[in-house]
Scaffold this motif. Structure first.
Motif, PDB file in Angstrom:
ATOM      1  N   GLY A 698       0.820  -1.235   0.266  1.00 47.29           N
ATOM      2  CA  GLY A 698       0.050  -0.065  -0.003  1.00 47.29           C
ATOM      3  C   GLY A 698       0.912   1.184  -0.146  1.00 47.29           C
ATOM      4  N   THR A 699       0.629   2.295   0.973  1.00 42.98           N
ATOM      5  CA  THR A 699       1.340   3.433   1.059  1.00 42.98           C
ATOM      6  C   THR A 699       2.540   3.062   1.944  1.00 42.98           C
ATOM      7  OG1 THR A 699      -0.087   4.093   2.778  1.00 42.98           O
ATOM      8  CG2 THR A 699      -0.742   4.853   0.526  1.00 42.98           C
ATOM      9  N   LYS A 700       2.856   2.077   2.504  1.00 46.48           N
ATOM     10  CA  LYS A 700       3.910   1.967   3.403  1.00 46.48           C
ATOM     11  C   LYS A 700       5.017   1.129   2.657  1.00 46.48           C
ATOM     12  CE  LYS A 700       0.793   2.226   7.630  1.00 46.48           C
ATOM     13  NZ  LYS A 700       1.390   3.759   7.608  1.00 46.48           N
ATOM     14  N   ARG A 701       5.986   0.898   3.236  1.00 43.05           N
ATOM     15  CA  ARG A 701       7.075   0.032   2.911  1.00 43.05           C
ATOM     16  C   ARG A 701       7.524  -0.975   3.977  1.00 43.05           C
ATOM     17  NH1 ARG A 701       8.974   2.168  -1.879  1.00 43.05           N
ATOM     18  NH2 ARG A 701      11.118   1.146  -1.639  1.00 43.05           N
ATOM     19  N   ALA A 702       7.789  -2.062   3.461  1.00 37.89           N
ATOM     20  CA  ALA A 702       8.119  -3.516   4.476  1.00 37.89           C
ATOM     21  C   ALA A 702       9.469  -3.739   3.900  1.00 37.89           C
ATOM     22  CB  ALA A 702       7.026  -4.643   4.094  1.00 37.89           C
ATOM     23  N   ALA A 703      10.193  -4.271   5.196  1.00 40.07           N
ATOM     24  CA  ALA A 703      11.313  -5.009   4.981  1.00 40.07           C
ATOM     25  C   ALA A 703      11.094  -6.294   4.233  1.00 40.07           C
ATOM     26  CB  ALA A 703      12.155  -4.943   6.489  1.00 40.07           C
ATOM     27  N   TYR A 704      11.766  -6.493   3.159  1.00 41.74           N
ATOM     28  CA  TYR A 704      11.626  -7.702   2.453  1.00 41.74           C
ATOM     29  C   TYR A 704      13.054  -8.572   2.344  1.00 41.74           C
ATOM     30  CZ  TYR A 704      10.871 -10.697  -1.587  1.00 41.74           C
ATOM     31  OH  TYR A 704      10.848 -11.728  -2.626  1.00 41.74           O
ATOM     32  N   GLU A 705      12.814  -9.881   2.788  1.00 45.81           N
ATOM     33  CA  GLU A 705      13.958 -10.775   2.512  1.00 45.81           C
ATOM     34  C   GLU A 705      13.615 -11.870   1.826  1.00 45.81           C
ATOM     35  OE1 GLU A 705      16.217  -9.726   6.954  1.00 45.81           O
ATOM     36  OE2 GLU A 705      15.165 -11.831   6.585  1.00 45.81           O
ATOM     37  N   GLU A 706      14.474 -12.376   0.803  1.00 44.86           N
ATOM     38  CA  GLU A 706      14.201 -13.686   0.029  1.00 44.86           C
ATOM     39  C   GLU A 706      15.456 -14.636   0.354  1.00 44.86           C
ATOM     40  OE1 GLU A 706      12.687 -12.958  -3.945  1.00 44.86           O
ATOM     41  OE2 GLU A 706      14.182 -14.382  -4.518  1.00 44.86           O
ATOM     42  N   TRP A 707      15.023 -15.799   0.915  1.00 41.70           N
ATOM     43  CA  TRP A 707      15.829 -16.858   1.448  1.00 41.70           C
ATOM     44  C   TRP A 707      15.588 -18.059   0.562  1.00 41.70           C
ATOM     45  CZ3 TRP A 707      18.810 -16.218   5.650  1.00 41.70           C
ATOM     46  CH2 TRP A 707      18.901 -15.041   6.563  1.00 41.70           C
ATOM     47  N   ARG A 708      16.776 -18.548   0.537  1.00 44.86           N
ATOM     48  CA  ARG A 708      16.907 -19.984  -0.471  1.00 44.86           C
ATOM     49  C   ARG A 708      16.999 -21.166   0.749  1.00 44.86           C
ATOM     50  NH1 ARG A 708      20.589 -20.642  -5.668  1.00 44.86           N
ATOM     51  NH2 ARG A 708      19.043 -19.136  -6.136  1.00 44.86           N
ATOM     52  N   LEU A 709      16.225 -22.145   0.911  1.00 45.70           N
ATOM     53  CA  LEU A 709      16.482 -23.145   2.053  1.00 45.70           C
ATOM     54  C   LEU A 709      16.546 -24.459   1.485  1.00 45.70           C
ATOM     55  CD1 LEU A 709      13.745 -21.267   3.689  1.00 45.70           C
ATOM     56  CD2 LEU A 709      15.548 -21.779   5.092  1.00 45.70           C
ATOM     57  N   THR A 710      17.569 -25.267   1.551  1.00 50.49           N
ATOM     58  CA  THR A 710      17.379 -26.414   1.304  1.00 50.49           C
ATOM     59  C   THR A 710      17.044 -27.702   1.934  1.00 50.49           C
ATOM     60  OG1 THR A 710      19.821 -26.080   0.263  1.00 50.49           O
ATOM     61  CG2 THR A 710      19.256 -28.368   0.561  1.00 50.49           C
ATOM     62  N   CYS A 711      15.927 -28.492   1.302  1.00 51.75           N
ATOM     63  CA  CYS A 711      15.313 -29.408   2.188  1.00 51.75           C
ATOM     64  C   CYS A 711      16.107 -30.597   2.416  1.00 51.75           C
ATOM     65  CB  CYS A 711      14.072 -29.681   1.413  1.00 51.75           C
ATOM     66  SG  CYS A 711      12.883 -28.280   1.137  1.00 51.75           S
ATOM     67  N   SER A 712      15.753 -31.072   3.346  1.00 48.25           N
ATOM     68  CA  SER A 712      16.533 -32.630   3.714  1.00 48.25           C
ATOM     69  C   SER A 712      16.572 -33.581   2.667  1.00 48.25           C
ATOM     70  CB  SER A 712      15.967 -33.139   5.004  1.00 48.25           C
ATOM     71  OG  SER A 712      14.480 -33.548   4.573  1.00 48.25           O
ATOM     72  N   GLY A 713      15.527 -33.484   1.689  1.00 48.72           N
ATOM     73  CA  GLY A 713      15.736 -34.404   0.691  1.00 48.72           C
ATOM     74  C   GLY A 713      16.338 -33.912  -0.334  1.00 48.72           C
ATOM     75  N   GLY A 714      16.898 -32.885  -0.531  1.00 51.31           N
ATOM     76  CA  GLY A 714      17.742 -32.067  -1.721  1.00 51.31           C
ATOM     77  C   GLY A 714      16.959 -30.990  -2.475  1.00 51.31           C
ATOM     78  N   GLY A 715      15.536 -30.978  -2.278  1.00 49.84           N
ATOM     79  CA  GLY A 715      14.959 -30.013  -3.247  1.00 49.84           C
ATOM     80  C   GLY A 715      15.160 -28.596  -2.306  1.00 49.84           C
ATOM     81  N   THR A 716      14.619 -27.571  -2.829  1.00 51.80           N
ATOM     82  CA  THR A 716      14.939 -26.375  -2.445  1.00 51.80           C
ATOM     83  C   THR A 716      13.831 -25.335  -2.436  1.00 51.80           C
ATOM     84  OG1 THR A 716      17.305 -26.309  -3.735  1.00 51.80           O
ATOM     85  CG2 THR A 716      16.435 -24.089  -2.948  1.00 51.80           C
ATOM     86  N   VAL A 717      13.669 -24.708  -1.370  1.00 51.64           N
ATOM     87  CA  VAL A 717      12.429 -23.823  -1.325  1.00 51.64           C
ATOM     88  C   VAL A 717      12.990 -22.274  -1.160  1.00 51.64           C
ATOM     89  CG1 VAL A 717      10.555 -23.006   0.479  1.00 51.64           C
ATOM     90  CG2 VAL A 717      11.097 -25.336   0.105  1.00 51.64           C
ATOM     91  N   THR A 718      12.056 -21.545  -1.990  1.00 52.09           N
ATOM     92  CA  THR A 718      12.532 -19.977  -1.778  1.00 52.09           C
ATOM     93  C   THR A 718      11.469 -19.471  -0.986  1.00 52.09           C
ATOM     94  OG1 THR A 718      13.250 -20.003  -4.044  1.00 52.09           O
ATOM     95  CG2 THR A 718      12.417 -17.860  -3.511  1.00 52.09           C
ATOM     96  N   GLN A 719      11.709 -18.714  -0.066  1.00 50.53           N
ATOM     97  CA  GLN A 719      10.925 -18.284   1.235  1.00 50.53           C
ATOM     98  C   GLN A 719      10.969 -16.818   0.970  1.00 50.53           C
ATOM     99  OE1 GLN A 719      11.467 -17.593   5.532  1.00 50.53           O
ATOM    100  NE2 GLN A 719      10.278 -19.374   5.474  1.00 50.53           N
ATOM    101  N   ARG A 720       9.684 -16.046   0.822  1.00 46.50           N
ATOM    102  CA  ARG A 720       9.757 -14.522   0.715  1.00 46.50           C
ATOM    103  C   ARG A 720       9.261 -13.943   1.874  1.00 46.50           C
ATOM    104  NH1 ARG A 720       7.648 -11.970  -4.620  1.00 46.50           N
ATOM    105  NH2 ARG A 720       5.657 -13.321  -4.143  1.00 46.50           N
TER     106      ARG A 720
END
Length: 750
Positions: A698-720
């Motif tokens: 909206g009219t405000k600004r948020a602190a944004y972080e984007e993380w890459r997390l490796t799953c125990s089975g080898g896959g990858t999750v992108t968390q925003r």
């Protein structure tokens, strides 16, 4: 002079010297980012061969990226010399660890091997073979991550070259200067793994030729390692390259299965825990610590001040661009001509596939050569490995090879044998291969096939064939089935034709004048047209739209226009594409965002969402906005479906600790499951920060972080993660929800 240094950097200390040059740790004066700089000695600046080798290393580094590879920031070339500016990794080499401990616990060795194999998999996916995997080139960080460095002798997959590498870890084919393949790296990685668990190298000899003989002919000493990992050693060190895993991604899948079977589901966590006992030693030995460069992994963001920067953070993309510009300007002012190759772009930092099945998938560009009756063939083809469903993998590879097999088998009919060329040479057939799109659901490749022979005109013969694969089923999708009721329907084919003509770029054949009464046949997507049975219009999904290959002579254009390539944006094709393909491309939800008619009150503000989305409002701390249509009318557990999380960080309970900025979101005592890649039994770990910036809500600004997390089975999750400190609202998206950024930008505050 060999003490040349880039202006704009303060050297903190030496990281080593060699015959080619020196490596230093340095801080960029404008941004305060700490980097490693590899300098080519000034005396080699005028040596074309040395300079070419150094430039080649930078080019190889520019092709590879990922959290398990030390990143290249930029390459600078000046009259004084050349320099490669790289990520400075806060950690120590595996060689340093092994010098202090004779051998490692199997779980610890497996954990290190997995991370570095994922680094190799990233290189292999970019068509690169490292060729020098050894303990000195594997860096281990206190955060529980291993990274691959030094691509100085890397080559493109399928290339041959002189015997090069570190003798203790060289594969049999590498000794002979044979073709370099990803399996060559698998052999070296397995030798290093053997050393980690056995306490010594698999083969040892004082004379190089004796060592070569051992690697080529001696039995594999897998009896000297713990029984649970013997099969991995036997597979990875097979003398015959065909008997090894085809690449690092496939080997990771086998490693996961063996480790889980032998040491339980927590094997990786236990392995890093075992290594963490020496974390203090790791930190103390780190060059960044020894040279006083600081250890905090805090990225620099626009307008902010730099903290102590270690290079394990992935948040330096914008910073890398800033460093590049500053170095280019300062260096040019100081020395005159300067060439800067900036490779630290958003494209190179794009996230890997998001599903567990495909996360380990490797796409290799290989070479096939054959001498046939009266002609020969030499060309590129694409092959995948690492799918958990081996039957599906076999079907995919068969489909990827079919355009070449059928071409070679059927092109020369029995009634017409190839004739010698006027100069006595034979016809040469070849293919070029290009991967247009590769993600968790789709793989699309285009083969350009040509024949160097005057028997087919002054320019020889040429044809094109795309291959599109539905990775969720392991099945090929024809051009006709990319669309809904287009092939065979004149009105819809004319709609497609108009889009193709509108999408043609200035100067393309399709932008010229033509007979307006001619239209593409209604069966253009299936009608055979050219001498080797291509359709008049062929299509394949690419990163930025649908790529079409049009034989324009069917529209009245000259044959020189066959085929013309045209790319049409997906948004313009929504009414023509099949629902199945729309879903595979992740466009289904996006198509419905034009009908955003429902408002959802998420506490501090209201957002307007598609009618099919629904908000679970019963939970006081975490509210879930379900965005997946299939969850609304079935018994599927909503939290296992695609959605966006809205969390009230001001409400804290013993089992729900507060979210902490600078860390991935996890308001539970245990690790988060990997739901977004379809792996609810796997857990997230090994966080790497990819981005850190401010984004509007909206009219405000948020602190944004984007993380890459490796799953125990080898896959990858992108968390925003969006965080609003004043309202203590946290927004979390792990499903790459289409249109979410736009929805948040249009939010209305109460």
């Amino acid at each position: 002079m060999d003490d040349w240094a880039l202006p704009g950097f303060t050297e903190l200390g030496s990281l080593g010297e060699g015959g080619f040059g020196r490596v230093v740790l340095a801080r960029h004066e404008e941004s305060a980012q700490v980097v490693a700089i590899k300098y080519l000695y000034t005396r080699f600046a005028a040596d074309p061969a040395r300079l070419a080798e150094f430039r080649h290393e930078a080019q190889i580094l520019s092709r590879v990226s990922g959290p398990h590879i030390a990143r290249l920031h930029q390459f600078v070339e000046t009259p004084q010399g050349a320099a490669i500016i790289m990520e400075a990794v806060h950690g120590v080499s595996l060689k340093e660890i092994l010098s202090r401990q004779e051998k490692l616990e199997p779980e610890a060795a497996l954990a290190i091997l997995k991370g570095s194999l994922l680094g190799l998999a990233g290189a292999h996916a970019a068509g690169t073979v490292h060729r020098d995997y050894k303990p000195a080139n594997v860096l281990v960080t206190p955060e529980g991550q291993s990274k691959l460095v030094d691509f100085g002798i890397a080559v493109l997959s399928g290339e041959t070259g002189v015997a090069a590498g570190t003798p203790a870890y060289m594969a049999p084919e590498q000794w002979a200067g044979g073709v370099a393949t990803p399996a060559t790296d698998v052999y070296a990685a397995t030798c290093v793994f053997f050393q980690c668990v056995a306490g010594h190298r698999p083969y040892e000899a004082e004379q190089t030729e004796v060592l070569r003989t051992l690697h080529e002919y001696a039995p594999i000493p897998f009896g000297e390692v713990p029984e649970p990992v013997r099969d991995l050693i036997a597979r990875g060190m097979a003398k015959d390259v065909a008997q090894r895993p085809s690449g690092a991604a496939e080997f990771v899948v086998e490693l996961e299965a063996s480790a889980r079977k032998a040491y339980g589901d927590d094997w990786e966590r236990n392995g890093w825990h075992w290594l963490a006992k020496g974390a203090g030693v790791l930190v103390a030995l780190s060059p960044l610590a020894l040279l006083g460069a600081g250890t905090a992994a805090a990225p620099v963001i626009a307008g902010g001040a730099a903290g102590g920067v270690a290079a394990t953070t992935g948040g330096g993309i914008a910073l890398g661009l800033k460093v590049t510009a500053a170095v280019a300007a300062v260096t040019a002012a100081a020395v005159g001509t300067v060439v800067v190759l900036n490779v630290n772009s958003d494209d190179q930092a794009s996230a890997p596939p998001r599903t567990a099945t495909v996360a380990a998938m490797q796409v290799d560009l290989l070479t096939r050569t054959e001498k046939l009756d009266g002609y020969d063939y030499n060309g590129k083809y694409v092959r995948i490995s690492g799918l958990k469903d081996k039957a599906a993998e076999e079907r995919v590879n068969k489909a990827l090879m079919a355009p070449i097999d059928a071409w070679l088998e059927n092109f020369w009919p029995d009634s017409y044998q190839p004739q010698p060329e006027p100069d006595g040479d034979i016809p040469h057939m070849k293919t070029e291969a290009e991967v247009l799109r590769r993600d968790d659901k789709l793989l699309s490749v285009v083969y350009k096939r040509s024949i160097d022979s005057v028997q087919f005109g002054n320019h020889g013969g040429f044809s094109i064939r795309p291959v599109v694969i539905d990775l969720t089923k392991g099945e090929q999708i024809s051009s006709a089935h990319l669309f809904d009721n287009v092939d065979g329907t004149s009105s819809r084919m004319q709609m497609l034709e108009e889009l193709l003509l509108d999408s043609a770029k200035p100067g393309d054949c399709l932008t010229g004048a033509r007979n307006s009464t001619e239209h593409l046949p209604a069966t253009s997507l299936s009608q055979r047209y050219t001498f080797d049975y291509d359709s008049i219009v062929q299509a394949a999904p690419a990163a930025n739209g649908m790529r079409f290959f049009v034989y324009g002579s069917a529209l009245g254009y000259p044959r020189v226009c066959d085929p013309t390539e045209v790319t049409t944006e997906y948004d313009r094709l929504r009414d023509l594409m099949s629902p199945t393909v729309m879903n595979l491309l992740g466009l289904t939800n996006g198509a419905k965002q034009g009908k955003r008619t429902k408002e959802d009150n998420v506490g501090a503000f209201t957002i307007t969402t598609p009618e099919s989305w629904w908000l679970l409002s019963s939970a006081p701390i975490e509210r879930y906005l379900v965005t997946a249509d299939q969850c609304t009318n079935t018994g599927t557990q909503p939290f296992h479906c695609a959605g966006v999380l809205f969390s009230d960080n001001s409400r804290v309970e013993p089992a729900t600790p507060a979210y902490e900025p600078g860390k991935p979101y996890n308001r539970s005592l245990g690790p988060r499951p990997c739901l977004s890649i379809g792996a609810p039994n796997e857990t997230q770990g090994s966080p790497v920060l990819q981005k850190k910036e401010l984004r509007p809500i909206g009219t405000k600004r948020a602190a944004y972080e984007e993380w890459r997390l490796t799953c125990s089975g080898g896959g990858t999750v992108t968390q925003r993660v969006w965080f609003l400190p004043k309202t203590q609202l946290v927004i979390v998206d792990e499903w790459n929800t289409p249109g979410l950024d736009k929805i948040l930008e249009e939010a209305r505050w109460h």
